[in-house]
Design a protein around this motif. Structure first.
Motif, mmCIF file in Angstrom:
data_model
loop_
_atom_site.group_PDB
_atom_site.id
_atom_site.type_symbol
_atom_site.label_atom_id
_atom_site.label_comp_id
_atom_site.label_asym_id
_atom_site.label_seq_id
_atom_site.Cartn_x
_atom_site.Cartn_y
_atom_site.Cartn_z
ATOM 1 N N ASP A 100 13.777 -3.554 22.483
ATOM 2 C CA ASP A 100 14.475 -3.014 22.054
ATOM 3 C C ASP A 100 15.865 -3.374 21.665
ATOM 4 O O ASP A 100 17.615 -3.703 21.771
ATOM 5 N N ARG A 101 15.504 -3.359 20.376
ATOM 6 C CA ARG A 101 15.802 -3.675 19.015
ATOM 7 C C ARG A 101 15.785 -3.376 17.688
ATOM 8 O O ARG A 101 14.511 -3.165 17.807
ATOM 9 N N TYR A 102 16.580 -3.605 16.848
ATOM 10 C CA TYR A 102 16.019 -3.385 15.324
ATOM 11 C C TYR A 102 15.080 -4.185 14.658
ATOM 12 O O TYR A 102 15.844 -5.336 15.018
ATOM 13 N N CYS A 103 14.533 -3.684 13.947
ATOM 14 C CA CYS A 103 13.700 -5.096 13.397
ATOM 15 C C CYS A 103 13.434 -4.975 11.940
ATOM 16 O O CYS A 103 13.886 -3.871 11.594
ATOM 17 N N TRP A 104 13.357 -5.890 11.272
ATOM 18 C CA TRP A 104 13.706 -5.937 9.393
ATOM 19 C C TRP A 104 12.205 -5.299 9.192
ATOM 20 O O TRP A 104 10.929 -6.104 9.505
ATOM 21 N N LEU A 105 11.815 -4.675 7.939
ATOM 22 C CA LEU A 105 10.828 -4.139 8.214
ATOM 23 C C LEU A 105 10.399 -3.669 6.210
ATOM 24 O O LEU A 105 12.123 -3.355 6.068
ATOM 25 N N HIS A 106 9.943 -4.284 5.628
ATOM 26 C CA HIS A 106 9.666 -3.532 4.312
ATOM 27 C C HIS A 106 9.013 -2.687 3.721
ATOM 28 O O HIS A 106 7.815 -2.475 4.701
ATOM 29 N N LEU A 107 9.078 -1.224 3.411
ATOM 30 C CA LEU A 107 8.075 -0.717 3.269
ATOM 31 C C LEU A 107 8.081 -0.161 1.641
ATOM 32 O O LEU A 107 8.386 -0.625 0.795
ATOM 33 N N GLU A 108 6.806 -0.534 1.361
ATOM 34 C CA GLU A 108 6.443 0.566 0.073
ATOM 35 C C GLU A 108 5.097 1.615 0.383
ATOM 36 O O GLU A 108 4.515 1.903 0.939
ATOM 37 N N GLY A 109 5.840 2.345 -0.200
ATOM 38 C CA GLY A 109 4.802 4.052 -0.435
ATOM 39 C C GLY A 109 4.760 4.376 -1.521
ATOM 40 O O GLY A 109 4.970 4.872 -2.689
ATOM 41 N N LYS A 110 3.974 5.436 -1.769
ATOM 42 C CA LYS A 110 3.185 6.013 -2.691
ATOM 43 C C LYS A 110 2.424 7.461 -2.633
ATOM 44 O O LYS A 110 1.626 7.518 -1.711
ATOM 45 N N LEU A 111 3.031 8.439 -2.802
ATOM 46 C CA LEU A 111 2.539 10.027 -3.454
ATOM 47 C C LEU A 111 1.483 10.001 -4.002
ATOM 48 O O LEU A 111 1.400 9.588 -5.320
ATOM 49 N N SER A 112 0.310 10.693 -3.587
ATOM 50 C CA SER A 112 -1.102 10.625 -3.341
ATOM 51 C C SER A 112 -1.226 12.149 -3.616
ATOM 52 O O SER A 112 -0.549 13.109 -2.870
ATOM 53 N N MET A 113 -1.556 13.295 -5.422
ATOM 54 C CA MET A 113 -2.168 14.536 -5.198
ATOM 55 C C MET A 113 -3.536 14.659 -4.892
ATOM 56 O O MET A 113 -4.130 14.079 -5.776
ATOM 57 N N LYS A 114 -3.775 15.576 -3.996
ATOM 58 C CA LYS A 114 -4.939 15.314 -3.658
ATOM 59 C C LYS A 114 -5.910 16.970 -5.191
ATOM 60 O O LYS A 114 -5.080 17.802 -5.079
ATOM 61 N N PRO A 115 -6.817 16.578 -5.142
ATOM 62 C CA PRO A 115 -7.906 17.419 -5.856
ATOM 63 C C PRO A 115 -7.717 19.615 -5.081
ATOM 64 O O PRO A 115 -7.465 19.713 -5.555
ATOM 65 N N ASP A 116 -7.567 19.161 -3.727
ATOM 66 C CA ASP A 116 -7.284 20.185 -3.799
ATOM 67 C C ASP A 116 -5.164 20.837 -3.616
ATOM 68 O O ASP A 116 -5.087 21.968 -2.536
ATOM 69 N N GLY A 117 -5.215 19.976 -4.321
ATOM 70 C CA GLY A 117 -2.875 20.793 -4.062
ATOM 71 C C GLY A 117 -2.266 19.086 -3.256
ATOM 72 O O GLY A 117 -0.951 19.511 -3.022
ATOM 73 N N ASN A 118 -3.031 19.245 -2.085
ATOM 74 C CA ASN A 118 -2.545 18.956 -1.082
ATOM 75 C C ASN A 118 -1.254 17.110 -1.939
ATOM 76 O O ASN A 118 -2.177 16.494 -2.484
ATOM 77 N N HIS A 119 0.088 16.918 -0.774
ATOM 78 C CA HIS A 119 0.095 15.760 -1.039
ATOM 79 C C HIS A 119 0.177 15.232 -0.075
ATOM 80 O O HIS A 119 0.873 15.364 1.124
ATOM 81 N N MET A 120 -0.141 13.747 -0.045
ATOM 82 C CA MET A 120 0.021 12.610 0.390
ATOM 83 C C MET A 120 0.280 11.326 0.732
ATOM 84 O O MET A 120 0.952 10.958 -0.310
ATOM 85 N N ALA A 121 1.729 10.559 1.120
ATOM 86 C CA ALA A 121 2.517 9.863 1.185
ATOM 87 C C ALA A 121 1.516 8.654 1.814
ATOM 88 O O ALA A 121 1.524 8.920 3.568
#
Length: 129
Positions: A100-121
């Motif tokens: 029941d409170r906010y917590c500090w989180l560090h995020l790192e993200g990478k976008l990847s394009m799949k051979p079928d044209g879909n994007h996954m993050a």
């Protein structure tokens, strides 16, 4: 041998991923929105939720958990997924329902394009509270 069992008869890939002490969440575009398609236990725990609660959620639902003072910065910084680097990182306060409170989180993200044209993050989250 299936993907859920390792060579020694252990938990396999899913068990390994769930035991990593870093939150992992994968998103994919469906129609006009982006949805969580997979997450590990650590990610759900960081939010005070279950994996079943987070899988299937839209990115909009995820954004409602970010502290109001961090939302615009998070939107701006995660927009870098769409530039030529397809990478983002930042540290934000996310609401944990069990605590029941906010917590500090560090995020790192990478976008990847799949051979079928879909994007996954692919995102990793580390508790820095």
């Amino acid at each position: 041998m299936d993907r859920n069992t390792d060579r020694e008869g252990g938990d396999g890939l899913r068990g390994i991923i769930d035991s990593i002490p870093v939150g992992i969440c994968v998103f994919r575009r469906r129609g006009d929105d982006i949805f969580c398609i997979s997450a590990n236990d650590a990610y759900a725990d960081m939010l005070g939720l279950s994996v079943a609660d987070v899988v299937g959620e839209s990115i909009g639902a995820v954004m409602t958990r970010i502290h109001p003072d961090d939302v615009e910065r998070c939107r701006r910084e995660t927009a870098s997924l769409l530039d030529e680097r397809h990478y983002t990182r930042g540290t934000y306060r996310l609401y944990n329902r069990k605590k029941d409170r906010y917590c500090w989180l560090h995020l790192e993200g990478k976008l990847s394009m799949k051979p079928d044209g879909n994007h996954m993050a692919y995102f990793t989250y580390t508790d820095v509270d």
